[in-house]
Each structure stands twice: as C-alpha cells, then as structure tokens.
Design an enzyme around this catalytic site. Structure first.
Site, PDB file in Angstrom:
ATOM      1  N   GLU A  15       0.869  -1.178   0.000  1.00  0.00           N
ATOM      2  CA  GLU A  15       0.000   0.000   0.000  1.00  0.00           C
ATOM      3  C   GLU A  15       0.909   1.233   0.000  1.00  0.00           C
ATOM      4  O   GLU A  15       1.828   1.334   0.818  1.00  0.00           O
ATOM      5  CB  GLU A  15      -0.901  -0.062   1.242  1.00  0.00           C
ATOM      6  CG  GLU A  15      -1.392   1.257   1.782  1.00  0.00           C
ATOM      7  CD  GLU A  15      -2.538   1.852   0.990  1.00  0.00           C
ATOM      8  OE1 GLU A  15      -3.497   1.134   0.686  1.00  0.00           O
ATOM      9  OE2 GLU A  15      -2.467   3.053   0.712  1.00  0.00           O
ATOM     10  N   CYS A  62      -5.238   5.435   6.024  1.00  0.00           N
ATOM     11  CA  CYS A  62      -4.861   4.259   5.248  1.00  0.00           C
ATOM     12  C   CYS A  62      -6.073   3.630   4.585  1.00  0.00           C
ATOM     13  O   CYS A  62      -7.171   3.682   5.121  1.00  0.00           O
ATOM     14  CB  CYS A  62      -4.200   3.252   6.179  1.00  0.00           C
ATOM     15  SG  CYS A  62      -3.659   1.773   5.322  1.00  0.00           S
ATOM     16  N   CYS A  65      -5.620  -0.457   6.629  1.00  0.00           N
ATOM     17  CA  CYS A  65      -5.836  -0.699   8.062  1.00  0.00           C
ATOM     18  C   CYS A  65      -6.595   0.478   8.664  1.00  0.00           C
ATOM     19  O   CYS A  65      -6.154   1.092   9.625  1.00  0.00           O
ATOM     20  CB  CYS A  65      -4.514  -0.938   8.761  1.00  0.00           C
ATOM     21  SG  CYS A  65      -3.437   0.477   8.714  1.00  0.00           S
ATOM     22  N   HIS A  69      -6.542   2.509  13.072  1.00  0.00           N
ATOM     23  CA  HIS A  69      -6.394   3.920  13.449  1.00  0.00           C
ATOM     24  C   HIS A  69      -7.596   4.400  14.253  1.00  0.00           C
ATOM     25  O   HIS A  69      -7.472   5.274  15.110  1.00  0.00           O
ATOM     26  CB  HIS A  69      -6.178   4.778  12.199  1.00  0.00           C
ATOM     27  CG  HIS A  69      -4.851   4.520  11.564  1.00  0.00           C
ATOM     28  ND1 HIS A  69      -3.674   4.961  12.109  1.00  0.00           N
ATOM     29  CD2 HIS A  69      -4.506   3.819  10.461  1.00  0.00           C
ATOM     30  CE1 HIS A  69      -2.656   4.559  11.358  1.00  0.00           C
ATOM     31  NE2 HIS A  69      -3.139   3.855  10.353  1.00  0.00           N
ATOM     32  N   ARG A 479       0.669  -4.715  11.205  1.00  0.00           N
ATOM     33  CA  ARG A 479       2.069  -4.461  10.870  1.00  0.00           C
ATOM     34  C   ARG A 479       2.894  -4.074  12.088  1.00  0.00           C
ATOM     35  O   ARG A 479       4.065  -3.743  11.966  1.00  0.00           O
ATOM     36  CB  ARG A 479       2.165  -3.380   9.786  1.00  0.00           C
ATOM     37  CG  ARG A 479       1.724  -3.903   8.455  1.00  0.00           C
ATOM     38  CD  ARG A 479       1.324  -2.842   7.447  1.00  0.00           C
ATOM     39  NE  ARG A 479       0.532  -3.482   6.408  1.00  0.00           N
ATOM     40  CZ  ARG A 479      -0.751  -3.851   6.579  1.00  0.00           C
ATOM     41  NH1 ARG A 479      -1.396  -3.582   7.701  1.00  0.00           N
ATOM     42  NH2 ARG A 479      -1.385  -4.483   5.617  1.00  0.00           N
ATOM     43  N   SER A 502       4.454   1.010   9.961  1.00  0.00           N
ATOM     44  CA  SER A 502       5.365   1.117   8.812  1.00  0.00           C
ATOM     45  C   SER A 502       6.309   2.307   8.955  1.00  0.00           C
ATOM     46  O   SER A 502       7.322   2.359   8.256  1.00  0.00           O
ATOM     47  CB  SER A 502       4.588   1.188   7.499  1.00  0.00           C
ATOM     48  OG  SER A 502       3.933  -0.035   7.269  1.00  0.00           O
ATOM     49  N   CYS A 546       3.290  -0.507   4.453  1.00  0.00           N
ATOM     50  CA  CYS A 546       2.149   0.364   4.160  1.00  0.00           C
ATOM     51  C   CYS A 546       2.606   1.805   4.262  1.00  0.00           C
ATOM     52  O   CYS A 546       2.723   2.355   5.340  1.00  0.00           O
ATOM     53  CB  CYS A 546       0.987   0.131   5.103  1.00  0.00           C
ATOM     54  SG  CYS A 546      -0.303   1.330   4.758  1.00  0.00           S
ATOM     55  N   CYS A 549       0.151   4.592   5.582  1.00  0.00           N
ATOM     56  CA  CYS A 549       0.214   4.749   7.035  1.00  0.00           C
ATOM     57  C   CYS A 549       1.485   5.476   7.454  1.00  0.00           C
ATOM     58  O   CYS A 549       1.463   6.348   8.316  1.00  0.00           O
ATOM     59  CB  CYS A 549       0.202   3.382   7.708  1.00  0.00           C
ATOM     60  SG  CYS A 549      -1.432   2.742   7.996  1.00  0.00           S
TER      61      CYS A 549
HETATM   62 NI1  NFE Z   1      -1.811   1.186   6.404  1.00  0.00          NI
HETATM   63 FE1  NFE Z   1      -1.182   0.051   9.229  1.00  0.00          FE
HETATM   64  C1  NFE Z   1      -1.185  -1.566  10.051  1.00  0.00           C
HETATM   65  C2  NFE Z   1      -1.224   0.974  10.716  1.00  0.00           C
HETATM   66  S1  NFE Z   1       0.763   0.360   9.052  1.00  0.00           S
HETATM   67  S2  NFE Z   1      -1.549  -0.650   7.172  1.00  0.00           S
HETATM   68  O1  NFE Z   1      -1.177  -2.563  10.462  1.00  0.00           O
HETATM   69  O2  NFE Z   1      -1.289   1.588  11.595  1.00  0.00           O
HETATM   70  O3  NFE Z   1       1.979   0.397   8.924  1.00  0.00           O
END
Ligand code: NFE
Ligand code: MG
Length: 567
Positions: A15, A62, A65, A69, A479, A502, A546, A549
């Site tokens: 992503e 994101c 995910c 958040h 992640r 990430s 990702c 993110c």
């Molecule tokens: Ni956009 Fe996420 C997860 C978050 S990130 S996927 O799991 O927070 O790196």
C-alpha cells in the site's frame, strides 16, 4: 570491486509509494536506503477539532488498516480523559481487532507476498495427482485433491495462453531464485485463489460488528455504539452473533489447514533463505486484547526485546504505561521535514521541507521512530517473540510445532534464531494469525456470556474538563505497534501525532545515522540478477509495507491536487 546501485521504485504489491535503493557488490546487498515517496496526511488536519471525532478522520490515514487507526485514536482520547470503557465495548472492539488482523495477514501472505516465492508459470508443469499427494501430506484440507488442482492448472493455462496476464504480467517467473518444485507452485496458486474467499469472510465479521468496512462506524470515545439489549431492538442480535460464529469456524479451518501448512512448506523448501533478512533485532510490540475495563490485563502480551535477547524482555504492561510513553521518539534528521531533532510525539511537528533524494541527507517522507534512542523492528515477529518471552502458552505451542514441522520437511535443524529473517516474519505472522483466531473465539464466548448475564452497557460518555489533558493510545496492529498521541486543550485537539508500524520499519537512517529495519534487513541479501531484484522484494515484502500509514501529513498550503466536479 565497485558496487552497482539499483533503485526499485515503486515497490509494488504494497500500500502506498515506496522506493528502495540498494548498492550491490559481489552479488550481495552492501548498502540500502528506504524512501517513502508519497506525501499526504492527516495529523495537522486534526488540530482544533473535537477529540470525539478524531477516530473518524484517522481511519482515512490508510486504505488497508482503517480500523486500527480508529481503535488507537479512541484509546488515546480515553487515556487522556482517564476514561474506563464497559466490558462489552472492550469485547466487541477485540472481535473487530481479531477479524481485521486475520484478514490482513491472510491477504498479506497470499496476495501480497507469496508470488515472491511461488512461480505461477511453473505451476503449469505440475502433475495434479502428485500435487494432491504433496498437499495431503501437509494437511487434510478437503480441497487438496487432484481434481481441484487440475481445474486450477487449467485456469492458469488459459490465463497464460491468453497473453493477458493482468496483475501477474510482470512477475519474476523463471527467476533463478525461484526454487519450488512445480507441484508446490500449483498447490500455492490454488490456495492463493481460495484465500480470496477467506479474506472476505474475515472482513464480513468486521462489517457485521462495525456496520461497514473499510471505515468501521460503531466506535465512540467511551465505548461502542452497537445496541445489544435483546429487549430493545438490538442490532447485535442472536442472528448476527450466529452469522459471526459460522464465519469464524470457516476462518479457523482455513488458517489451521491451509495458511499455516503453506508457510511451513515454503519455509522448509526455502531453508537456504533462513539466514537472510534479520536487520534490526531490537523488537517492540505492545499488549493487546484487553480483558478488563481499564486496560491493565491483556490476552496477548507485548514489550521490548533489545538485540534479539529474549532474556532481556521488558513488558509494556497497560494502557498509559510510562515505559512506552517515555521512550518513543521520532527523529527527522534524514526526513523531508523542517528541523533536525528526535522528539517525543507529544512535541512532534510535521512541517514539510522537501530536498530531493540525498543519500547522506534527507531522502524520505517517513520519520524515524526510536525506542530507547535506537531503531526497533515492529510487526508480527516482534509480537510473537514478546509472547514467547512472556510465556504465552498458545504462541509457544504453535511455534514449537511449526519449527518441528519445518525441520522434518527440510531435513535440517531450524533453531529459534532462524526467526530473525525474512521467512521468520512470514512464519511469525501466521503463528500470530492462529493466536488471533483463538482470541476471536475467546472474546466471542465472553461477549455472549456477558450479554446472557444481562449486562447491556456499551458506552460511558466522555467528559472534557477545562484546561489541558494529554494521552496516548496503542494497538498491536497487523504491521506492528501503532500509537496515537493527543494533546487536548479546552475540549479541542491541540496536537495530534500518529507513530505508525510502517513508520518504525520503513524509516530512514535515524539521528545517529543507524539504518532503519527495511534498510538493515536488506544487507547481505543475495541478488542473483540485478535486472530482476526478486530478493529485494522478498525481504521488503516480508515486513508488509504500508506507506499510506507511514507518511500521513497534509499539504498545509492547501493547494489543489485534483478538482472533482459532481454532476
Ligand atoms: Ni496502512 Fe497500518 C497496520 C497501521 S501500518 S496498514 O497494520 O497503523 O503500517
Ligand atoms: Mg506521524
């Protein structure tokens, strides 16, 4: 001998927009740079807004995910207000977290990274009967039969003959680092297709509980909005609970009988890859699946492991834990932001300062988080190692079993230390998926029992006192460690910072010029063909990047990037 520089830009099957540069000498990576190339974001948008709304905005960080958040955001505000939430709310949130995590891990293995190890075109050479024998030796999954494998092979054949490979067009088929026999390739391709159904089932659980996904709608600072009183138009009624149970059972079978055996087989057949991809071995995770209303007792432990030494594990114990709060910083020395400081996220700033790619200067939109002033790797491997260090019996059992099965297939010793690798991240991720599934069941049973006891409470209304409050919320996302940090003044957001999984892993060099986890993990990786750097993808994908993110600021000049006219 001089080195060759290769640049993989953009890295696909992730992503967001990631660029990886590597110097290669004598067929090995000798230096690496990880650069977030996308500029977007949320943190600054939140300033001045109502903290009760933040979770709805942060879900837009994101496209993958969204849920995580939302969870981290409500937890941050609840921590700032010292607000307990009802047990039903914890349990419903936990069910969502588990379903989301299983979805994410299944998609990551099959659809985002398996094709780094599995040669789609080679599957055409397989004997479907021999494939069935291989697959049945690994698992009693009912679809592992010659008829199914022949049908999948026919589909692949038609695809290849059409010359229109679509999303498979630019795979590194026939690459010398692809080592699986045709039968293993065919089995994996068949499971790739089946996995599409099971990732959907997992998301259906999230959608039933969250009203939709992506972007769940059922949260509130103080609890959840699901109506659970059966005498008063419950939206989470018996019919929906039964539907969740059916989906859960199907998912559990897929994880146990397909995902886990596939990762075991791939790790065993690629045992020569176990030495590669360790990188940063400081591991950070946080506990999750709270079992009480305050967040002091968790089903899945987390904490810090310095230099891969499990004996030196230090747990993160509870929401608001000062050990976590005081030791997270973000450095921006090598990132495209104004200033040159490591700071606690409470004092963090997000002021862009783009300079182009400077390998010794700034080269990424991603910040560099540190724990105890050092880079840390986050993600399922960090989480699994912490759970082993904390004595989590389920994790230890799954891990020992998996390592023994890999040893039996590979015919070599596979010690725990083999986990510090690119393949180790895949293995840890599927072991964590098993543990997530166990938690899904545990929280489901606890929720049904609690409702049956007549507890229908799901929300404690938040109260915002005058003056300032600060707090942070964490969540062990697919992640890795996700934390949101908030400063509230007179009921409005004064500062908001997200430190994202990430960001930890994709971060560039930090304040002390220490390499970030992606960068360090690439060092020493063999590169058989500089024109087709499959091995770079293997290691980078194993983290499940990702970048949406990882970089989440916004354009504070508010320039138009695109105009949309609704007709
Ligand atoms: Ni956009 Fe996420 C997860 C978050 S990130 S996927 O799991 O927070 O790196
Ligand atoms: Mg941030």
């Amino acid at each position: 001998m001089t080195s060759t520089r290769i640049s993989v830009d953009p890295v696909t099957r992730i992503e967001g927009h990631l660029r990886i540069d590597c110097d290669i000498r004598d067929g090995k990576v000798v230096n690496a740079w990880s650069s977030g190339q996308m500029w977007r974001g949320i943190e600054t948008i939140l300033t001045g807004r109502d903290p009760r709304d933040a979770w709805l905005y942060t879900q837009r960080i994101c496209g993958v995910c969204t849920t995580v958040h939302a969870i981290a955001s409500v937890r941050a505000v609840e921590d700032a207000l010292n607000l307990e939430i009802p047990l039903n709310a914890q349990l419903i949130r936990n069910l969502i977290i588990a379903a989301h995590g299983i979805h994410d891990h299944v998609v990551h293995f099959y659809h985002l990274s398996a094709l780094d190890w599995v040669d789609l075109v080679s599957a055409l050479q397989a004997d479907p009967k021999a494939t069935a024998t291989l697959a049945q030796g690994l698992s009693d999954w009912p679809n592992n039969n010659a008829r199914q494998f022949a049908a999948v092979q026919e589909r692949v054949k038609r695809l290849v003959e059409s010359g229109q490979l679509g999303i498979f067009a630019h795979g590194y088929w026939g690459h010398p680092a692809m080592k699986l026999p045709p039968e293993a390739n065919l089995m994996a391709v068949a499971h790739y297709l089946e996995a599409l159904d099971y990732q959907r089932k997992s998301n259906q659980i999230t959608a039933i509980l969250g009203a939709k996904t992506p972007h769940i709608q059922n949260l509130a600072v103080g609890g959840v909005a699901n109506a659970i009183n059966p005498d008063d138009q419950a939206t989470l009624n018996l019919e929906r609970l039964a539907a969740i149970r059916t989906l859960m059972d199907a998912l559990g079978a897929f994880v146990r009988q397909v995902y886990l055996p596939d990762v075991i087989a791939i790790a065993a057949l690629y045992a020569d890859w176990l030495p590669y991809g360790a990188g940063v071995t400081n591991y950070l995770s946080v506990p999750d699946f709270p079992r009480d209303t305050k967040g002091t007792d968790f089903a899945m432990p987390g904490g810090y492991i310095p230099a891969g030494d499990l004996a030196r594990f230090q747990p993160v114990k509870q929401f608001g834990d000062p050990f976590f709060e005081q030791n997270v910083k973000e450095s921006i020395k090598h990132s495209w932001y104004q200033g040159d400081f490591p700071r606690s996220p409470y004092q963090g700033e997000t002021l862009p300062d783009y300079t182009d790619f400077q390998e010794d200067g700034a080269y990424s939109w991603v910040k560099s988080p540190t724990f105890l002033d050092e880079p840390a790797q986050v993600g399922p491997l960090a989480n699994v190692l912490a759970m082993v260090a904390a004595g989590h019996q389920g994790t230890i059992g799954y891990l020992n079993d998996a390592l023994a099965r890999i040893e039996a297939i590979a015919g070599t010793q596979v010690p725990m230390s083999a986990l510090h690798s690119s393949l180790g991240r895949h293995l840890a991720r599927c072991i964590r998926t098993q543990v997530l599934y166990d938690n899904l069941v545990e929280n489901y049973d606890a929720l049904v029992a609690n409702i049956a006891r007549g507890d229908y409470t799901s929300f404690n209304p938040p109260v915002f006192p005058k003056g300032e409050q600060m707090g942070f919320g964490f969540h062990e996302a697919p992640r890795g460690v996700l934390s949101h940090w908030i400063l509230i003044e007179n009921g409005k957001i004064k500062n908001y910072q997200a430190v994202v999984p990430s960001t930890w892993n994709a971060g560039p060099r930090n304040q002390n010029d220490a390499l970030g986890p992606y960068e360090a993990a690439l060092l020493g990786n063999p590169i058989l063909d500089e024109e087709r750097p499959l091995e770079v993808l293997r290691t980078v994908h194993s983290f499940d990047p990702c970048l949406a993110c990882a970089v989440h600021l916004h354009d504070n000049k508010r320039r138009d990037s695109v105009r949309v006219r609704a007709l």
